[in-house]
Design an enzyme around this catalytic site. Structure first.
Site, PDB file in Angstrom:
ATOM      1  N   HIS A 283       0.854  -1.185   0.000  1.00 42.12           N
ATOM      2  CA  HIS A 283       0.000   0.000   0.000  1.00 42.12           C
ATOM      3  C   HIS A 283       0.888   1.232   0.000  1.00 42.12           C
ATOM      4  O   HIS A 283       1.972   1.215   0.586  1.00 42.12           O
ATOM      5  CB  HIS A 283      -0.898   0.004   1.243  1.00 42.12           C
ATOM      6  CG  HIS A 283      -2.033   0.954   1.112  1.00 42.12           C
ATOM      7  ND1 HIS A 283      -1.936   2.282   1.442  1.00 42.12           N
ATOM      8  CD2 HIS A 283      -3.294   0.775   0.634  1.00 42.12           C
ATOM      9  CE1 HIS A 283      -3.082   2.866   1.183  1.00 42.12           C
ATOM     10  NE2 HIS A 283      -3.926   1.980   0.689  1.00 42.12           N
TER      11      HIS A 283
ATOM     12  N   ASP B 203      -8.121  -5.023  -0.752  1.00 42.73           N
ATOM     13  CA  ASP B 203      -8.535  -5.721  -1.971  1.00 42.73           C
ATOM     14  C   ASP B 203      -8.197  -7.198  -1.971  1.00 42.73           C
ATOM     15  O   ASP B 203      -8.656  -7.944  -2.834  1.00 42.73           O
ATOM     16  CB  ASP B 203      -7.872  -5.067  -3.188  1.00 42.73           C
ATOM     17  CG  ASP B 203      -8.458  -3.702  -3.432  1.00 42.73           C
ATOM     18  OD1 ASP B 203      -9.681  -3.583  -3.321  1.00 42.73           O
ATOM     19  OD2 ASP B 203      -7.693  -2.773  -3.706  1.00 42.73           O
TER      20      ASP B 203
HETATM   21  N1  CMC Z   1       4.286  -7.269  -4.897  1.00 44.65           N
HETATM   22  C1  CMC Z   1       5.633  -7.340  -4.990  1.00 44.65           C
HETATM   23  N2  CMC Z   1       6.442  -6.292  -4.710  1.00 44.65           N
HETATM   24  C2  CMC Z   1       5.870  -5.141  -4.321  1.00 44.65           C
HETATM   25  C3  CMC Z   1       4.476  -5.014  -4.197  1.00 44.65           C
HETATM   26  C4  CMC Z   1       3.672  -6.126  -4.499  1.00 44.65           C
HETATM   27  N3  CMC Z   1       2.348  -6.062  -4.421  1.00 44.65           N
HETATM   28  N4  CMC Z   1       4.177  -3.744  -3.791  1.00 44.65           N
HETATM   29  C5  CMC Z   1       5.348  -3.118  -3.666  1.00 44.65           C
HETATM   30  N5  CMC Z   1       6.372  -3.946  -3.983  1.00 44.65           N
HETATM   31  C6  CMC Z   1       7.784  -3.657  -3.922  1.00 44.65           C
HETATM   32  C7  CMC Z   1       8.177  -2.559  -4.892  1.00 44.65           C
HETATM   33  O1  CMC Z   1       8.523  -3.120  -6.145  1.00 44.65           O
HETATM   34  C8  CMC Z   1       9.335  -1.947  -4.179  1.00 44.65           C
HETATM   35  O2  CMC Z   1      10.446  -2.811  -4.333  1.00 44.65           O
HETATM   36  P1  CMC Z   1      11.948  -2.238  -4.404  1.00 44.65           P
HETATM   37  O3  CMC Z   1      12.144  -1.491  -3.121  1.00 44.65           O
HETATM   38  O4  CMC Z   1      12.791  -3.462  -4.528  1.00 44.65           O
HETATM   39  O5  CMC Z   1      11.996  -1.354  -5.607  1.00 44.65           O
HETATM   40  C9  CMC Z   1       8.953  -1.995  -2.728  1.00 44.65           C
HETATM   41  O6  CMC Z   1       8.042  -3.101  -2.621  1.00 44.65           O
HETATM   42  C10 CMC Z   1       8.317  -0.771  -2.140  1.00 44.65           C
HETATM   43  O7  CMC Z   1       7.175  -0.422  -2.903  1.00 44.65           O
HETATM   44  P2  CMC Z   1       6.255   0.753  -2.367  1.00 44.65           P
HETATM   45  O8  CMC Z   1       7.010   2.030  -2.438  1.00 44.65           O
HETATM   46  O9  CMC Z   1       5.707   0.362  -1.058  1.00 44.65           O
HETATM   47  O10 CMC Z   1       5.087   0.735  -3.404  1.00 44.65           O
HETATM   48  P3  CMC Z   1       4.304   1.975  -3.993  1.00 44.65           P
HETATM   49  O11 CMC Z   1       3.942   2.945  -2.919  1.00 44.65           O
HETATM   50  O12 CMC Z   1       5.015   2.493  -5.170  1.00 44.65           O
HETATM   51  O13 CMC Z   1       3.023   1.268  -4.525  1.00 44.65           O
HETATM   52  C11 CMC Z   1       1.085  -0.016  -4.501  1.00 44.65           C
HETATM   53  C12 CMC Z   1       1.940   0.949  -3.708  1.00 44.65           C
HETATM   54  C13 CMC Z   1      -0.224  -0.227  -3.752  1.00 44.65           C
HETATM   55  C14 CMC Z   1       0.748   0.585  -5.874  1.00 44.65           C
HETATM   56  C15 CMC Z   1       1.856  -1.349  -4.652  1.00 44.65           C
HETATM   57  O14 CMC Z   1       2.123  -1.911  -3.399  1.00 44.65           O
HETATM   58  C16 CMC Z   1       1.155  -2.342  -5.546  1.00 44.65           C
HETATM   59  O15 CMC Z   1       1.287  -2.283  -6.751  1.00 44.65           O
HETATM   60  N6  CMC Z   1       0.370  -3.297  -4.930  1.00 44.65           N
HETATM   61  C17 CMC Z   1      -0.403  -4.207  -5.703  1.00 44.65           C
HETATM   62  C18 CMC Z   1      -1.631  -3.506  -6.211  1.00 44.65           C
HETATM   63  C19 CMC Z   1      -2.659  -3.323  -5.122  1.00 44.65           C
HETATM   64  O16 CMC Z   1      -2.949  -4.252  -4.385  1.00 44.65           O
HETATM   65  N7  CMC Z   1      -3.257  -2.104  -5.050  1.00 44.65           N
HETATM   66  C20 CMC Z   1      -4.334  -1.818  -4.102  1.00 44.65           C
HETATM   67  C21 CMC Z   1      -3.962  -0.762  -3.132  1.00 44.65           C
HETATM   68  S1  CMC Z   1      -5.165  -0.648  -1.806  1.00 44.65           S
HETATM   69  C22 CMC Z   1      -6.581  -0.045  -2.527  1.00 44.65           C
HETATM   70  C23 CMC Z   1      -6.489   1.358  -2.961  1.00 44.65           C
HETATM   71  O17 CMC Z   1      -6.172   2.247  -2.149  1.00 44.65           O
HETATM   72  O18 CMC Z   1      -6.767   1.617  -4.138  1.00 44.65           O
END
Ligand code: CMC
Length: 387
Positions: free
Chosen positions: A264, A321
């Site tokens: 998240h 989700d």
């Molecule tokens: N699976 C694998 N790796 C992940 C995931 C995941 N679901 N989420 C984050 N990471 C990794 C990311 O690649 C990064 O790795 P590194 O440090 O090696 O580059 C690290 O974890 C930190 O990522 P982050 O900064 O926490 O992620 P973000 O803020 O850019 O993105 C997110 C947040 C929700 C878009 C992402 O976690 C994601 O794509 N999750 C899957 C999609 C999802 O479930 N979305 C629903 C969110 S809740 C409902 C809503 O509010 O809409």
């Protein structure tokens, strides 16, 4: 925006490190246990839990404004039946100002005078739109709302009744739907809510601002994640994987392999909504006597990820989700409608945020700056001299 407090707000408090979510001060777990969607919507929008009279009046306003003008059906009928439900929903919501021009003048002072009615129309009709989209895609006749039914029962009626046979929702089904919607009611400055505020800050009316939010919600990293979770669980199931291969792929960091429903932008701890919905999932499926293999895959994945260094070190936990799709599927809602369900739930949050923008006497148009990383000044080259 990650480190930017983009606005002042009194609606929702979110502490991502400690997994805390409160609406107007009330913890989400208390609301989930004791409240329902309509009451929580009132709280989110107006700032206080309603008195019995306020609750009754609000419910009545929602009931009175559930029906959709017949001309609006034609907007829907202009879409191919296989169009994205979110594209249809945003089109219907952005058409609302045309049908309620007196409530949507693009003048804050005037629009705020009619705010209660506009808010009720938005909440009630978004629900009706979603049911209509479902029926249209299935080639079924539209069902009119019934004034005597509570909010969620009425939605289930519009979705699943037949002209010759009423669908009577089991209390467990209506309760579970209430919970799913309530848990989505607001979530601070997420992508779609910020969009609503952004658009609203230009003095755009409530309906127009919400329709922009609906568009923002459609992306797979936001409202579309619940669909992506189900696709992921289904493909794991189809491949006969227990989740091990998928976790390995998610850890590889390659695009398109994220563990959907995990991580998240703000929570660095359990999403409190995920805990509530995960428990409800078991309860609802048990009560309905449904044995969904995707639920056991989800549980295995969750357990495996929670023990895995990759996820632990990055503080990636299940989000709302991860389980919401499984509940919705159990309620008979098809996967392609999941994001529209999120939109019904999030409508109160959009409305409350728009209201804050519209009623702020010191409000200014939102106009963030950027860090420019393009060329420095250079001189124009005529096309003949370009290779
Ligand atoms: N699976 C694998 N790796 C992940 C995931 C995941 N679901 N989420 C984050 N990471 C990794 C990311 O690649 C990064 O790795 P590194 O440090 O090696 O580059 C690290 O974890 C930190 O990522 P982050 O900064 O926490 O992620 P973000 O803020 O850019 O993105 C997110 C947040 C929700 C878009 C992402 O976690 C994601 O794509 N999750 C899957 C999609 C999802 O479930 N979305 C629903 C969110 S809740 C409902 C809503 O509010 O809409």
């Amino acid at each position: 925006y990650g480190n930017t407090g983009s606005c002042d707000s009194k609606i929702t408090y979110l502490d991502g490190d400690n997994g805390i979510l409160r609406h107007r001060g009330y913890p989400i777990d208390q609301l989930a246990r004791y409240s329902d969607f309509v009451e929580t919507a009132y709280l989110v929008i107006y700032g206080e839990l309603p008195t019995p009279t306020q609750r009754k009046d609000f419910g009545l306003l929602l009931r009175k404004n559930a029906a959709v003008e017949t001309q609006m059906q034609k907007i829907l009928e202009g879409f191919p039946t296989n169009a994205s439900p979110m594209a249809m929903l945003s089109a219907l919501v952005s058409a609302l100002p045309a049908y309620h021009a007196d409530l949507a003048t693009n003048n804050f002072e005037k629009d705020m005078k009619h705010f209660d009615l506009a808010a009720a129309i938005a909440i009630s009709k978004i629900r009706t739109f979603v049911a209509m989209i479902y029926r249209y895609q299935k080639g079924l006749p539209f069902m009119f709302p019934k004034q005597e039914l509570p909010f969620c029962d009425n939605f289930l009626h519009m979705m699943f009744s037949e002209p010759y046979k009423d669908y009577i929702a089991m209390p467990e089904v209506a309760k579970a739907l209430n919970l799913v919607l309530l848990l989505h009611a607001d979530h601070e400055q997420n992508c779609s809510t910020s969009t609503v505020r952004m658009v609203g800050s230009s003095a755009a009316n409530l309906f127009t601002s919400i329709s922009a939010g609906v568009c923002a919600l459609s992306g797979p990293l936001h409202g579309g994640a619940n669909v992506a979770v189900m696709h992921m669980l289904q493909s794991i199931h189809d491949e006969g994987d227990d989740g091990t291969r998928f976790i390995a792929a998610a850890k590889s960091g390659t695009k398109g392999n994220r563990l959907m429903g995990f991580g998240h932008a703000v929570y660095r701890n359990f999403d409190p909504r995920a805990k509530i919905i995960g428990e409800a999932c078991d309860e609802v499926l048990n009560k309905l006597g449904i044995d969904d293999p995707l639920l056991s895959i989800a549980k295995n994945l969750e357990q495996a990820a929670l023990k895995d260094d990759y996820f632990i070190s990055r503080k990636l936990y299940p989000n709302v989700d991860f389980y919401s799709g499984i509940i919705m599927r159990a309620l008979g809602i098809p996967m392609n409608m999941f994001t529209t369900m999120f939109a019904i739930g999030r409508a109160p949050g959009y409305i409350a945020n728009w209201r804050e923008v519209a009623s702020n006497p010191k409000g200014r148009i939102y106009r963030p700056r950027q860090i420019y990383v393009g060329h420095t000044k250079r001189d124009y080259v005529s096309i003949a001299k370009r290779t």
